[in-house]
Design an enzyme around this catalytic site. Structure first.
Site, PDB file in Angstrom:
ATOM      1  N   GLY A  73       0.810  -1.220   0.000  1.00  0.00           N
ATOM      2  CA  GLY A  73       0.000   0.000   0.000  1.00  0.00           C
ATOM      3  C   GLY A  73       0.841   1.266   0.000  1.00  0.00           C
ATOM      4  O   GLY A  73       2.047   1.244   0.246  1.00  0.00           O
ATOM      5  N   ARG A 126       0.283  -5.421  -4.921  1.00  0.00           N
ATOM      6  CA  ARG A 126       0.304  -6.441  -3.874  1.00  0.00           C
ATOM      7  C   ARG A 126       0.519  -7.796  -4.526  1.00  0.00           C
ATOM      8  O   ARG A 126       0.070  -8.043  -5.634  1.00  0.00           O
ATOM      9  CB  ARG A 126      -1.000  -6.419  -3.071  1.00  0.00           C
ATOM     10  CG  ARG A 126      -1.224  -5.127  -2.283  1.00  0.00           C
ATOM     11  CD  ARG A 126      -2.368  -5.277  -1.295  1.00  0.00           C
ATOM     12  NE  ARG A 126      -2.648  -4.038  -0.592  1.00  0.00           N
ATOM     13  CZ  ARG A 126      -2.000  -3.625   0.500  1.00  0.00           C
ATOM     14  NH1 ARG A 126      -1.014  -4.360   0.990  1.00  0.00           N
ATOM     15  NH2 ARG A 126      -2.327  -2.493   1.092  1.00  0.00           N
ATOM     16  N   GLY A 175       5.783  -3.078   3.626  1.00  0.00           N
ATOM     17  CA  GLY A 175       5.330  -3.469   4.951  1.00  0.00           C
ATOM     18  C   GLY A 175       5.680  -4.898   5.310  1.00  0.00           C
ATOM     19  O   GLY A 175       6.606  -5.496   4.757  1.00  0.00           O
ATOM     20  N   ASP A 176       4.889  -5.471   6.216  1.00  0.00           N
ATOM     21  CA  ASP A 176       5.194  -6.778   6.786  1.00  0.00           C
ATOM     22  C   ASP A 176       5.277  -7.860   5.715  1.00  0.00           C
ATOM     23  O   ASP A 176       6.241  -8.633   5.666  1.00  0.00           O
ATOM     24  CB  ASP A 176       4.128  -7.124   7.835  1.00  0.00           C
ATOM     25  CG  ASP A 176       4.392  -8.460   8.499  1.00  0.00           C
ATOM     26  OD1 ASP A 176       5.500  -8.635   9.035  1.00  0.00           O
ATOM     27  OD2 ASP A 176       3.503  -9.317   8.486  1.00  0.00           O
ATOM     28  N   ASP A 179       0.811   2.450   9.833  1.00  0.00           N
ATOM     29  CA  ASP A 179       0.178   2.178  11.134  1.00  0.00           C
ATOM     30  C   ASP A 179       1.140   2.274  12.312  1.00  0.00           C
ATOM     31  O   ASP A 179       0.700   2.252  13.462  1.00  0.00           O
ATOM     32  CB  ASP A 179      -0.449   0.780  11.139  1.00  0.00           C
ATOM     33  CG  ASP A 179      -1.570   0.633  10.124  1.00  0.00           C
ATOM     34  OD1 ASP A 179      -2.046   1.667   9.627  1.00  0.00           O
ATOM     35  OD2 ASP A 179      -1.959  -0.513   9.825  1.00  0.00           O
ATOM     36  N   MET A 184      -6.673   4.638   9.922  1.00  0.00           N
ATOM     37  CA  MET A 184      -5.932   3.415   9.665  1.00  0.00           C
ATOM     38  C   MET A 184      -5.476   2.777  10.977  1.00  0.00           C
ATOM     39  O   MET A 184      -5.304   3.458  11.971  1.00  0.00           O
ATOM     40  CB  MET A 184      -4.709   3.686   8.787  1.00  0.00           C
ATOM     41  CG  MET A 184      -5.052   4.160   7.384  1.00  0.00           C
ATOM     42  SD  MET A 184      -5.459   5.904   7.347  1.00  0.00           S
ATOM     43  CE  MET A 184      -3.859   6.616   7.568  1.00  0.00           C
ATOM     44  N   GLU A 243      -9.385   1.093  12.122  1.00  0.00           N
ATOM     45  CA  GLU A 243     -10.046   0.138  11.230  1.00  0.00           C
ATOM     46  C   GLU A 243     -10.088  -1.284  11.788  1.00  0.00           C
ATOM     47  O   GLU A 243     -10.944  -2.083  11.414  1.00  0.00           O
ATOM     48  CB  GLU A 243      -9.364   0.123   9.856  1.00  0.00           C
ATOM     49  CG  GLU A 243      -7.930  -0.342   9.860  1.00  0.00           C
ATOM     50  CD  GLU A 243      -7.319  -0.345   8.473  1.00  0.00           C
ATOM     51  OE1 GLU A 243      -7.968  -0.840   7.538  1.00  0.00           O
ATOM     52  OE2 GLU A 243      -6.179   0.144   8.333  1.00  0.00           O
ATOM     53  N   ARG A 290      -3.247   8.455   2.897  1.00  0.00           N
ATOM     54  CA  ARG A 290      -2.174   7.645   2.316  1.00  0.00           C
ATOM     55  C   ARG A 290      -1.526   8.313   1.108  1.00  0.00           C
ATOM     56  O   ARG A 290      -0.354   8.074   0.807  1.00  0.00           O
ATOM     57  CB  ARG A 290      -2.723   6.285   1.878  1.00  0.00           C
ATOM     58  CG  ARG A 290      -3.130   5.376   3.024  1.00  0.00           C
ATOM     59  CD  ARG A 290      -3.554   4.017   2.477  1.00  0.00           C
ATOM     60  NE  ARG A 290      -4.112   3.174   3.522  1.00  0.00           N
ATOM     61  CZ  ARG A 290      -3.390   2.438   4.360  1.00  0.00           C
ATOM     62  NH1 ARG A 290      -2.078   2.468   4.281  1.00  0.00           N
ATOM     63  NH2 ARG A 290      -3.974   1.700   5.272  1.00  0.00           N
TER      64      ARG A 290
END
Length: 430
Positions: A95, A158, A183-184, A214, A257, A313, A373
């Site tokens: 994202g 993604r 990210g993760d 986040d 978020m 969220e 974002r």
């Protein structure tokens, strides 16, 4: 995480433990190195200590007892005296987040201006861009003003993680430094790429720059884009407050978020001072009965005539379980899909007060997620992104690999991918 090698540890006196990052010489012992030209750079002419000490480390914990062991440390980030010849690439995945373009820009400019590297490629469209799209040649001129724009200059997606195809592409293009921003899920993919590169014995450094708006990475102090997100969230909260205050029994509800953590919601609440109730994933709540959300709303409306609610969220997941039809569904990055908790709570509030309390309310729901974002990073995040990018560059140029760069207790350091795999499974919280 399956397939990831054991953490490389070094122990010392007093319970000292260094969770070290891999180095290319771990599996390529005869790798040639070159003198780092950094002291010859005019920008560093007044700097007394150009390089970090080979033994410098950053403690994970700063608060200890007088009889505590020294504990876990990470290798300090910064330039080393030895470097290597380079052809680099940069990819952004997952994202969007404020500051992405700043990280891209500063990796390119850091490589070019500090180390004289002029071969840097941008991978278009995330992981699948390695094998399905053309590359973009990146120079300081190309990336000169991209930090002023939101989104990512390189494009993103993604999924698309095919380890063999990606490493084949890296090998075919002669790339020996890979910078992966995401990210993760992206960092898990980076760890798999590093393992495959190591298995093939390739001279390629793999570096992760953790990106999550986040701010939910446990080891590092904060993630880039977070400050900007909190600042932008104020606009939505201000709008909700104006709307709520303009109607009798007005309620402004803002969703922010935070799938698994409420950092943005809580920080925005504390900064605003206009929020009456903040709902976050870490703190379960219930709707009905004594001490429930409905009771609090009714009391607050009687006291003040209006109120503002902020909800992350991922809040209220326990309440949504029986309503959520997509509990086991995931997006292409492996993140669990969530029902829109803001719309769900809005509907429940409206239904309750129309049916149970016969109280006329006016509820306005605001979801600024994608507006937040998509903005460029603010001043604070731009400075932070520069430090992150340069830390990553210094580490890769020194031959370190299989790590993410980030600040721990105010000092930038290198964190092994293996530690990230533990963090993602909640095994690294202490």
């Amino acid at each position: 995480m399956a397939g990831v090698s054991q953490i490389k540890t070094v122990t010392g006196e007093g319970g000292y433990v260094l969770e070290d990052v891999p180095h290319l010489t771990d599996y390529i012992p005869d790798l040639p190195t070159y003198r780092n030209q950094l002291p010859d750079n005019p920008a560093y002419s007044t700097v007394k200590e150009t390089f970090v000490n080979v033994d410098d480390a950053v403690a994970q914990k700063v608060v200890v007892h007088n009889n505590s062991p020294r504990g876990t440390h990470f290798r300090r980030a910064g330039p080393r005296q030895k470097s290597d010849e380079v052809q680099a690439c940069i990819v952004t995945c997952g994202g969007l987040c404020p500051g992405l373009n700043t990280v891209i820009r500063e990796i390119v400019c850091g490589l070019y201006h500090i180390y004289g590297v002029n071969k840097v490629l941008g991978i278009d469209g995330g992981y699948r861009g390695f094998y399905s799209k053309n590359t973009i040649k990146l120079t300081p001129k190309v990336v000169d003003d991209i930090h002023k724009r939101g989104g990512t200059f390189l494009g993103t997606s993604r999924g698309g993680h095919d380890k063999s195809k990606i490493v084949d592409s890296i090998q075919d293009r002669g790339i020996n430094q890979v910078y992966i921003i995401g990210g993760d899920g992206t960092q898990k993919g980076a760890a798999l790429i590093y393992e495959e590169i190591r298995r093939r014995g390739l001279k390629v450094a793999v570096v992760g720059v953790p990106e999550t708006i986040d701010n939910d990475i446990p080891v590092i102090d904060r993630s880039f884009g977070f400050d900007t997100a909190v600042e932008e969230a104020q606009r939505a909260i201000n709008a909700a407050h104006v709307e709520a205050g303009s109607f009798e029994n007005g309620i402004g509800l803002v969703k922010l978020m935070g799938r698994h953590s409420g950092f943005i919601a809580m920080h925005a609440t504390l900064a605003s001072r206009d929020v009456d109730c903040c709902l976050i994933p870490e703190s379960p709540f219930y709707l009905e009965g004594k001490g429930g959300l409905f009771e609090f709303i009714k009391r607050r409306l009687k006291e003040n005539g209006h109120m503002v609610i902020v909800v992350a969220e991922g809040a209220g997941e326990n309440l949504l379980t029986k309503y959520l039809q997509s509990m086991d569904l995931q997006d292409a990055s492996g993140n669990n899909l969530h029902r829109d908790v803001g719309l769900w709570i809005s509907q429940k509030i409206n239904d309750h007060f129309a049916r149970e309390d016969k109280m006329a309310i006016t509820l306005k729901y605001i979801d600024p997620t994608y507006m937040i974002r998509a903005v460029p990073g603010n001043a604070s995040d731009n400075v932070y992104c520069t430090l992150l990018a340069h830390s990553a560059v210094h580490g890769a140029m020194a031959g370190f690999t299989g790590f993410t760069a980030g600040p721990v207790n105010g000092q930038h350091c290198y964190i092994p991918f293996e530690v990230n795999s533990f963090m993602s499974q909640n095994k690294y919280y202490t």
